[in-house]
Each structure stands twice: as C-alpha cells, then as structure tokens.
Design an enzyme around this catalytic site. Structure first.
Site, PDB file in Angstrom:
ATOM      1  N   GLY A 302      16.566  20.222 -34.858  1.00 31.25           N
ATOM      2  CA  GLY A 302      16.471  18.922 -34.204  1.00 31.25           C
ATOM      3  C   GLY A 302      17.341  18.804 -32.970  1.00 31.25           C
ATOM      4  O   GLY A 302      17.949  19.786 -32.508  1.00 31.25           O
ATOM      5  N   ASP A 343      15.748   9.720 -25.173  1.00 29.09           N
ATOM      6  CA  ASP A 343      16.358  10.364 -26.337  1.00 29.09           C
ATOM      7  C   ASP A 343      17.777   9.898 -26.620  1.00 29.09           C
ATOM      8  O   ASP A 343      18.263  10.066 -27.742  1.00 29.09           O
ATOM      9  CB  ASP A 343      16.398  11.886 -26.138  1.00 29.09           C
ATOM     10  CG  ASP A 343      15.033  12.534 -26.222  1.00 29.09           C
ATOM     11  OD1 ASP A 343      14.030  11.805 -26.370  1.00 29.09           O
ATOM     12  OD2 ASP A 343      14.966  13.773 -26.137  1.00 29.09           O
ATOM     13  N   HIS A 475     -23.002  14.252 -26.957  1.00 30.46           N
ATOM     14  CA  HIS A 475     -23.337  15.394 -27.808  1.00 30.46           C
ATOM     15  C   HIS A 475     -23.672  16.608 -26.939  1.00 30.46           C
ATOM     16  O   HIS A 475     -24.375  16.478 -25.943  1.00 30.46           O
ATOM     17  CB  HIS A 475     -24.556  15.060 -28.679  1.00 30.46           C
ATOM     18  CG  HIS A 475     -25.027  16.199 -29.508  1.00 30.46           C
ATOM     19  ND1 HIS A 475     -24.373  16.602 -30.647  1.00 30.46           N
ATOM     20  CD2 HIS A 475     -26.080  17.056 -29.357  1.00 30.46           C
ATOM     21  CE1 HIS A 475     -25.008  17.638 -31.178  1.00 30.46           C
ATOM     22  NE2 HIS A 475     -26.057  17.939 -30.405  1.00 30.46           N
TER      23      HIS A 475
END
Length: 496
Positions: A302, A343, A475
């Site tokens: 982490g 962060d 499609h």
C-alpha cells in the site's frame, strides 16, 4: 470529514518543446491568487482548472517532471508494461489459434523498458505544454509553509531560494510507498512498485508481499515475461475492496495464468543474501511457519500520505493516525483558504479521484461550490482479463441490510468476445430489489476498464437496470454484455 467510499487522459504526440520556467530569483515575494503544492494528477489538474477560471495560478513540484507518482512511476508506466507484456504473451501463446504463424520471438528487456520511458516522457512534456497554454507558472522545487499565506521554495535546479505569497493554497503532495517493518528496500533485489517497473532482467522467481491492485498488476507483467510469481497476502482474499465473487474469479483466472497465492499469510522476514532474497512467513490462523526464496521480492503493501518537509507543524494543521491531513466536506483545513486534495487526505488513493477533487476545489474558490460523488469513484485493475467496479459490492450491501438483486452475463456468450477469443469473465449488476436502481456494477473481462464508465453514468443519474436494458447497444460489441447483465436483473437475457 469526507466519505471514504490514478490519470492524465490525453496522449500527446512527441514534440520538441521546452517550457520556460519562471526563475526562482524572480519568484521572490511573487504573489499569486492560487498556489498548488504538488504537480501530480490532482495538483496539475487543479492548477489548470484554476487558471481557466481566471486565477493567477502557480504550481510547485519538486520531482523535476509533472504528473506525480501516477505518470512517472505508477499508473502510466505500469500500463505500458502491462500492455506490451500482454502482446508478447499473446504472440507466444495465442498466435497459432488465430491462424498466425510466428517465427523466433524474443524479449529485448532494454527496449521493452525504453518504450515505457518514451510514453512517460511524452506525457510529462504534454502536461508542461498544458501549463504554458493555460498560463500556469511552474516552479521546480520543494514547497514548505512559512506561514498560512507564504510558501518557501527550495530549488532543485540551481537558483536562489524564494518565497511566494498566495491568497489561496491547495496541498496536493500525494503519497509514498508504505514501508514494511524489518524489510529494507534497495530497489534491486528487494523492490517497491517503483523498482518493479525498471528491473533490468526477468527474475526467475518473483515473490510479492500484498495481493492488492499494484501487486497483482506487477505480478501479471513479470509472469507473462517468464517469472514464477508467488503472492503472499495477509487477508483471505485478493483485490482489497473487490466484490467477493469477483475476487474469487480473479484469483482463479490468475492462477490459471501461473500465479501462485498464499492467502491468510503473514510475512515475518525478508532478507537479501547476495542475489537471493529469503522470505519467512506464517499462517495467520495456525502460526505454521514457511520459507521461500526469490530472485526479487516486491513489497506492495500500500501507500501512505506524503507530507515530509511541508511544514504542517508551523500551521498546526491536524493530521490523523494514518497521516492524512484532516479536512471538512469542502476540502478545508482550519484555514478556509488552505484546502487539500488527493492521496494526502481522505478517500481512495486513485489519480482520477484526485483530479475530480482538484477541479472541485478550483470551483469552490471561484463559485463557492464544487462536486465530487464519493459513491461513484470507479476502480480498475489492468490485469488480463481486466477487473473494474463502481458503486457498492455485495458485502457492503449485506452489512447495511439493503435488499438487492443480482444480474450477470458471461462474456463467453458475447459475440465480440467470441470472435476475439477473449471470453473469460462476466458483467455483474447489483440493483435495488424494489426499484431496480443500479447500486453497483462489477466487471471482470475484456475492456472492463472502459466499459465501467457506462456504469458510472448510470449511477450518477440514478438509472435503473431497465433503463440500461432498453438502450440500444451496437452489435457486435463487448458492451452488449453490459446490456444483457442489466436485463437479467429483472427478466432474462437474450443470448444466454
């Protein structure tokens, strides 16, 4: 406090351009409307947006290149390695089934890394170009608070120390790798994610501490290139915040690709002895001890907020036990003109979350309001197949006592996936049991990282699965699986 429910998006062509950096001597006592400390995804986006809104804006970045961890040693270089290693693996293992005969194939690790570095250089230069285009002043140096309005700049490329004054300040200093107690990273044999991006040779044996996104992505890269990869994870599942069913399927598919997993295991020692790393670990429940050797050990447990040298103590700004700068729901510290994004504060450590916050803060400065929906932040793991999710997962809904319905559709029943010979995985919808309102979408399969954007739009506007099921999808496309998964929450899919 914000709820706790990374990426430059433009590909800039290579160009020969040198941004004119304002000299630090000229910066002495220079006053700006807005100054951002940190030039990562949150910081540089905040700077551009503030300039676009009419503020005299400056950004201070000490790395010597803009883009932060994400662009320089994170999201961008890792995606270059993931993409190119996947191409290499396909050529080696999938070409014959596609009617393509290939001669001798070999890996040139030096050029493999050079391709990654070229992508990074182009994008960092592109951010500098955007700064010039929008009139953002770029100071190369470390910023630290003198007081609540003045920031000292310590230069990294010569020049004099300087101080800039700002009416408004945004802290966007990001995060750093979380160290593992007792294990010393040398970025050669024992590496962080940064070192794993620049190995000079393919390790025969790679051991990874941590089964989160970073560890699994790096494991995928080196496994494709020939490494024997073992992942040691403390928890009993991989993927951190992944939906439980998706995590189990992901582990199964990665195991088929050759990755080995030791879950519920705690690493107790990692020591380098010459060119070998010896790792000791034990079962969390039983305490049974085991050992394994590796040519490279990757520590991927982490990241943590980065505030070193910022001078927060001078302002007595609050920091919580995890090192995050404390803010309110409008990103304010105890000083209303100093706000924090990315962060270094609350929320998921993702580049795109930081970018949204950077825009929101600039808008708060200009208009008094901004917007980030923390219940609608997508996450993507760029393995193969890709894994992507947004909204709530089953475990969260069960804990909250919310009744829900599940709709799934496998890619093996999708025409485009069949023609691409890329059929692993499925799309999973979680919808409110009564209203069919979309609560979460989880995808494992080809193009999941792009497809998840449609789910985010549905969440933002409160769409039901019927709304999605009644939208015509082209499609043959992979996105038809998205439509059919939505259909299956209230009816039956057509093609399965």
């Amino acid at each position: 406090m914000l709820r706790t429910s990374v990426l430059p998006r433009q590909i800039v062509k290579n160009f020969n351009f040198k941004t004119q950096i304002r000299s630090l001597a000229d910066a002495a006592n220079k006053k700006h409307d807005v100054v951002i400390i940190g030039g990562g995804p949150g910081g540089y986006v905040a700077a551009i947006k503030a300039a676009q809104l009419g503020f005299d804006t400056a950004c201070i970045e000490k790395r010597g290149a803009l883009g932060g961890t994400c662009l320089n040693v994170g999201c961008i270089p890792s995606k270059a390695l993931l993409n190119n290693s996947h191409l290499y693996h396909q050529i080696l293992h999938d070409s014959k089934s596609r009617g393509i005969d290939v001669g001798d194939v070999s890996l040139n690790i030096a050029n493999f890394m050079k391709a990654k570095e070229t992508s990074v250089k182009q994008l960092t230069s592109g951010v500098e170009m955007l700064f010039k285009k929008n009139g953002v002043k770029y100071y190369k140096g470390s910023g630290s608070f003198v007081d609540e309005h003045n920031i000292k700049i310590d230069p990294i490329e010569g020049g004099e120390e300087a101080t800039v004054t700002a009416d408004k300040i945004i802290i966007a200093t990001g995060s750093e790798v979380t160290p593992f107690p007792g294990i010393t990273i040398d970025e050669e044999r024992i590496v962080s994610s940064t070192g794993a991006l620049s190995l000079k040779e393919v390790p025969k044996r790679l051991v990874i501490i941590g089964g989160g996104i970073i560890g699994l992505e790096m494991g995928s890269v080196w496994s494709r290139l020939g490494s024997e990869v073992t992942v040691i994870e403390f928890q009993n599942s991989i993927g951190a915040s992944m939906d439980g069913e998706i995590a189990k399927t992901t582990q199964k598919l990665l195991s088929k690709q050759g990755l080995k997993f030791n879950l519920g295991s705690k690493v107790t020692k990692g020591v380098r002895e010459g060119d070998v790393v010896k790792i000791a670990y034990e079962n969390v429940k039983t305490g049974e001890a085991s050992e394994i050797e590796a040519d490279v050990l990757l520590v991927a447990v982490g990241r943590r907020p980065y505030t070193e040298g910022l001078g927060l103590e001078k302002l007595e700004l609050d920091v919580d036990k995890k090192g995050r700068i404390v803010i309110d729901s409008e990103f304010k510290t105890k000083f209303p003109h100093i706000r924090v994004i990315g962060d270094v504060t609350f929320g998921p450590m993702l580049a795109h979350k930081a970018e949204e916050e950077g825009i929101a803060v600039a808008e708060y400065f200009k208009n008094g309001h901004g917007h980030v929906n923390y219940g609608n932040i997508p996450a993507v793991m760029y393995s193969h197949p890709e894994v992507a999710w947004v909204g709530q997962n089953e475990e969260e809904l069960k804990a909250a006592g919310i009744k829900y319905k599940i709709g799934k559709f496998p890619f093996i029943a999708n025409s485009r996936a069949k023609t691409n010979q890329d059929t692993d995985g499925f799309v999973k919808f979680i919808a409110d049991a009564q209203t069919q309102r979309v609560l979460g979408v989880h995808i494992i399969g080809p193009n999941a990282g792009e497809m998840i954007a449609e789910a985010g739009l549905a969440l933002e506007y409160g769409a039901s699965t019927e709304d999605i099921g009644r939208v015509c999808h082209a499609h043959p496309t992979l996105s038809e699986a998205f439509k059919e998964a939505a259909l299956s929450t209230f009816g039956k899919p057509i093609n399965f």
